[in-house]
Motif scaffolding. Structure first.
Motif, PDB file in Angstrom:
ATOM      1  N   SER A  74     -10.781   6.667  -0.524  1.00  0.00           N
ATOM      2  CA  SER A  74     -10.378   7.640  -1.392  1.00  0.00           C
ATOM      3  C   SER A  74     -11.649   8.269  -2.165  1.00  0.00           C
ATOM      4  CB  SER A  74      -8.895   7.517  -2.021  1.00  0.00           C
ATOM      5  OG  SER A  74      -9.269   8.471  -3.043  1.00  0.00           O
ATOM      6  N   ASN A  75     -12.987   7.040  -2.509  1.00  0.00           N
ATOM      7  CA  ASN A  75     -13.638   7.413  -3.424  1.00  0.00           C
ATOM      8  C   ASN A  75     -14.491   6.783  -3.035  1.00  0.00           C
ATOM      9  OD1 ASN A  75     -15.280   7.809  -4.862  1.00  0.00           O
ATOM     10  ND2 ASN A  75     -14.119   7.767  -6.749  1.00  0.00           N
ATOM     11  N   ASN A  76     -15.323   6.943  -2.482  1.00  0.00           N
ATOM     12  CA  ASN A  76     -17.314   6.008  -1.552  1.00  0.00           C
ATOM     13  C   ASN A  76     -18.503   7.037  -2.685  1.00  0.00           C
ATOM     14  OD1 ASN A  76     -18.378   3.976  -0.613  1.00  0.00           O
ATOM     15  ND2 ASN A  76     -18.827   5.123   0.704  1.00  0.00           N
ATOM     16  N   ASP A  77     -17.814   8.082  -3.506  1.00  0.00           N
ATOM     17  CA  ASP A  77     -19.179   8.527  -4.623  1.00  0.00           C
ATOM     18  C   ASP A  77     -19.098   7.866  -5.566  1.00  0.00           C
ATOM     19  OD1 ASP A  77     -20.105  10.533  -3.000  1.00  0.00           O
ATOM     20  OD2 ASP A  77     -18.095  11.566  -3.050  1.00  0.00           O
ATOM     21  N   ALA A  78     -18.078   6.611  -6.456  1.00  0.00           N
ATOM     22  CA  ALA A  78     -17.505   5.959  -7.588  1.00  0.00           C
ATOM     23  C   ALA A  78     -19.118   4.904  -7.783  1.00  0.00           C
ATOM     24  CB  ALA A  78     -16.796   5.392  -7.580  1.00  0.00           C
ATOM     25  N   GLU A  79     -19.073   4.698  -8.347  1.00  0.00           N
ATOM     26  CA  GLU A  79     -19.830   3.550  -8.992  1.00  0.00           C
ATOM     27  C   GLU A  79     -19.953   2.686  -9.236  1.00  0.00           C
ATOM     28  OE1 GLU A  79     -24.462   2.330  -9.988  1.00  0.00           O
ATOM     29  OE2 GLU A  79     -23.681   3.808 -11.041  1.00  0.00           O
ATOM     30  N   TRP A  80     -19.656   1.357  -8.883  1.00  0.00           N
ATOM     31  CA  TRP A  80     -18.319   0.419  -8.540  1.00  0.00           C
ATOM     32  C   TRP A  80     -19.154  -0.888  -9.362  1.00  0.00           C
ATOM     33  CZ3 TRP A  80     -13.806  -0.553  -5.233  1.00  0.00           C
ATOM     34  CH2 TRP A  80     -13.671  -0.193  -3.921  1.00  0.00           C
ATOM     35  N   GLU A 139      -4.074   7.393  -3.178  1.00  0.00           N
ATOM     36  CA  GLU A 139      -4.724   8.858  -2.901  1.00  0.00           C
ATOM     37  C   GLU A 139      -5.239   9.677  -4.430  1.00  0.00           C
ATOM     38  OE1 GLU A 139      -0.870  10.314  -2.701  1.00  0.00           O
ATOM     39  OE2 GLU A 139      -1.380  10.225  -0.040  1.00  0.00           O
ATOM     40  N   THR A 140      -5.236   9.210  -5.413  1.00  0.00           N
ATOM     41  CA  THR A 140      -5.846   9.604  -6.271  1.00  0.00           C
ATOM     42  C   THR A 140      -7.080   9.019  -7.464  1.00  0.00           C
ATOM     43  OG1 THR A 140      -4.226   8.274  -8.384  1.00  0.00           O
ATOM     44  CG2 THR A 140      -3.473  10.231  -7.430  1.00  0.00           C
ATOM     45  N   CYS A 141      -7.282   8.039  -6.421  1.00  0.00           N
ATOM     46  CA  CYS A 141      -8.666   7.207  -6.909  1.00  0.00           C
ATOM     47  C   CYS A 141      -9.819   8.057  -6.704  1.00  0.00           C
ATOM     48  CB  CYS A 141      -8.262   6.154  -6.331  1.00  0.00           C
ATOM     49  SG  CYS A 141      -7.922   4.227  -6.302  1.00  0.00           S
ATOM     50  N   ILE A 183       0.809  -1.224   0.042  1.00  0.00           N
ATOM     51  CA  ILE A 183       0.029   0.023   0.374  1.00  0.00           C
ATOM     52  C   ILE A 183       0.761   1.007   0.348  1.00  0.00           C
ATOM     53  CG2 ILE A 183      -1.355   1.623   1.208  1.00  0.00           C
ATOM     54  CD1 ILE A 183      -2.946  -1.573   2.339  1.00  0.00           C
ATOM     55  N   GLU A 184       1.572   1.044   0.976  1.00  0.00           N
ATOM     56  CA  GLU A 184       2.532   2.694   1.199  1.00  0.00           C
ATOM     57  C   GLU A 184       3.230   2.328  -0.828  1.00  0.00           C
ATOM     58  OE1 GLU A 184       4.664   5.894   1.728  1.00  0.00           O
ATOM     59  OE2 GLU A 184       2.765   4.579   3.380  1.00  0.00           O
ATOM     60  N   ASN A 185       4.195   1.587  -1.024  1.00  0.00           N
ATOM     61  CA  ASN A 185       4.187   1.469  -2.684  1.00  0.00           C
ATOM     62  C   ASN A 185       3.786   2.123  -3.274  1.00  0.00           C
ATOM     63  OD1 ASN A 185       7.132   0.838  -0.970  1.00  0.00           O
ATOM     64  ND2 ASN A 185       6.995  -1.368  -1.711  1.00  0.00           N
ATOM     65  N   HIS A 186       2.136   2.314  -3.645  1.00  0.00           N
ATOM     66  CA  HIS A 186       2.111   2.477  -4.347  1.00  0.00           C
ATOM     67  C   HIS A 186       0.624   3.439  -3.959  1.00  0.00           C
ATOM     68  CE1 HIS A 186       2.717  -1.761  -5.871  1.00  0.00           C
ATOM     69  NE2 HIS A 186       2.539  -0.810  -7.366  1.00  0.00           N
ATOM     70  N   ASP A 221      -8.154  -9.443   0.746  1.00  0.00           N
ATOM     71  CA  ASP A 221      -7.806  -8.401  -1.480  1.00  0.00           C
ATOM     72  C   ASP A 221      -8.716  -7.466  -0.525  1.00  0.00           C
ATOM     73  OD1 ASP A 221      -6.739  -9.925  -3.048  1.00  0.00           O
ATOM     74  OD2 ASP A 221      -9.061 -11.004  -3.253  1.00  0.00           O
ATOM     75  N   LYS A 222      -9.360  -7.717   0.388  1.00  0.00           N
ATOM     76  CA  LYS A 222     -10.598  -6.417   1.437  1.00  0.00           C
ATOM     77  C   LYS A 222      -9.510  -4.818   1.535  1.00  0.00           C
ATOM     78  CE  LYS A 222     -14.409  -7.507   3.439  1.00  0.00           C
ATOM     79  NZ  LYS A 222     -15.171  -8.170   4.828  1.00  0.00           N
ATOM     80  N   ILE A 223      -8.450  -5.028   1.902  1.00  0.00           N
ATOM     81  CA  ILE A 223      -7.117  -4.124   2.736  1.00  0.00           C
ATOM     82  C   ILE A 223      -7.019  -3.520   1.462  1.00  0.00           C
ATOM     83  CG2 ILE A 223      -5.328  -3.629   3.213  1.00  0.00           C
ATOM     84  CD1 ILE A 223      -5.745  -6.506   4.995  1.00  0.00           C
ATOM     85  N   TYR A 224      -7.174  -4.260   0.338  1.00  0.00           N
ATOM     86  CA  TYR A 224      -6.674  -2.877  -0.406  1.00  0.00           C
ATOM     87  C   TYR A 224      -7.968  -2.312  -1.379  1.00  0.00           C
ATOM     88  CZ  TYR A 224      -2.910  -6.011  -1.432  1.00  0.00           C
ATOM     89  OH  TYR A 224      -1.637  -6.699  -1.231  1.00  0.00           O
ATOM     90  N   LEU A 225      -8.755  -2.654  -1.070  1.00  0.00           N
ATOM     91  CA  LEU A 225     -10.312  -2.369  -1.291  1.00  0.00           C
ATOM     92  C   LEU A 225     -10.244  -0.990  -0.659  1.00  0.00           C
ATOM     93  CD1 LEU A 225     -12.142  -4.867  -3.124  1.00  0.00           C
ATOM     94  CD2 LEU A 225     -11.019  -3.375  -4.003  1.00  0.00           C
ATOM     95  N   GLN A 226      -9.787  -1.956   0.506  1.00  0.00           N
ATOM     96  CA  GLN A 226     -10.646  -0.649   1.613  1.00  0.00           C
ATOM     97  C   GLN A 226      -9.559   0.910   1.749  1.00  0.00           C
ATOM     98  OE1 GLN A 226      -9.286  -2.920   5.033  1.00  0.00           O
ATOM     99  NE2 GLN A 226     -12.152  -3.056   5.641  1.00  0.00           N
ATOM    100  N   GLU A 227      -8.604   0.765   1.298  1.00  0.00           N
ATOM    101  CA  GLU A 227      -7.514   1.848   0.490  1.00  0.00           C
ATOM    102  C   GLU A 227      -8.799   2.704  -0.847  1.00  0.00           C
ATOM    103  OE1 GLU A 227      -5.162   3.133   2.119  1.00  0.00           O
ATOM    104  OE2 GLU A 227      -5.415   1.560   3.854  1.00  0.00           O
TER     105      GLU A 227
END
Length: 92
Positions: free
Chosen positions: A53-59, A24-26, A16-19, A43-49
């Motif tokens: 950053s963006n909880n307004d998008a349509e997934w 931050e740009t999501c 996560i730190e390396n990316h 995989d949940k950990i990555y999606l949580q990040e």
């Protein structure tokens, strides 16, 4: 063999730190497509990040198996994803 599993274990915090810039740009995306995910805890950990950053998008959450399709709603809601659509890439 003692160190084998430790050496092959994902170092999630480092990844996560390396990316960090990616996560931050999501916020600028209106749609987020998730393909090839097994919907497990690792995989949940990555999606949580991304959600941070963006909880307004349509997934758009792809499923491959009936089990995936059935667990997507719980998985998405547990992450705080408010807007999502289940898709099967084979039928798309």
């Amino acid at each position: 063999m003692d160190g084998h599993f430790e050496n092959t274990k994902k170092h999630i915090e480092d990844i996560i730190e390396n990316h960090k810039t990616f996560f931050e740009t999501c916020h600028k995306y209106e749609e987020i497509y998730v393909l090839g995910l097994s919907y497990n805890d690792i995989d949940k950990i990555y999606l949580q990040e991304i959600v941070k950053s963006n909880n307004d998008a349509e997934w758009y959450l792809n499923w491959h198996s009936i089990e995936d399709r059935e667990c997507i709603e719980h998985y998405a809601l547990s992450l705080g994803i408010r807007k999502f659509i289940k898709i099967n890439i084979d039928e798309w």
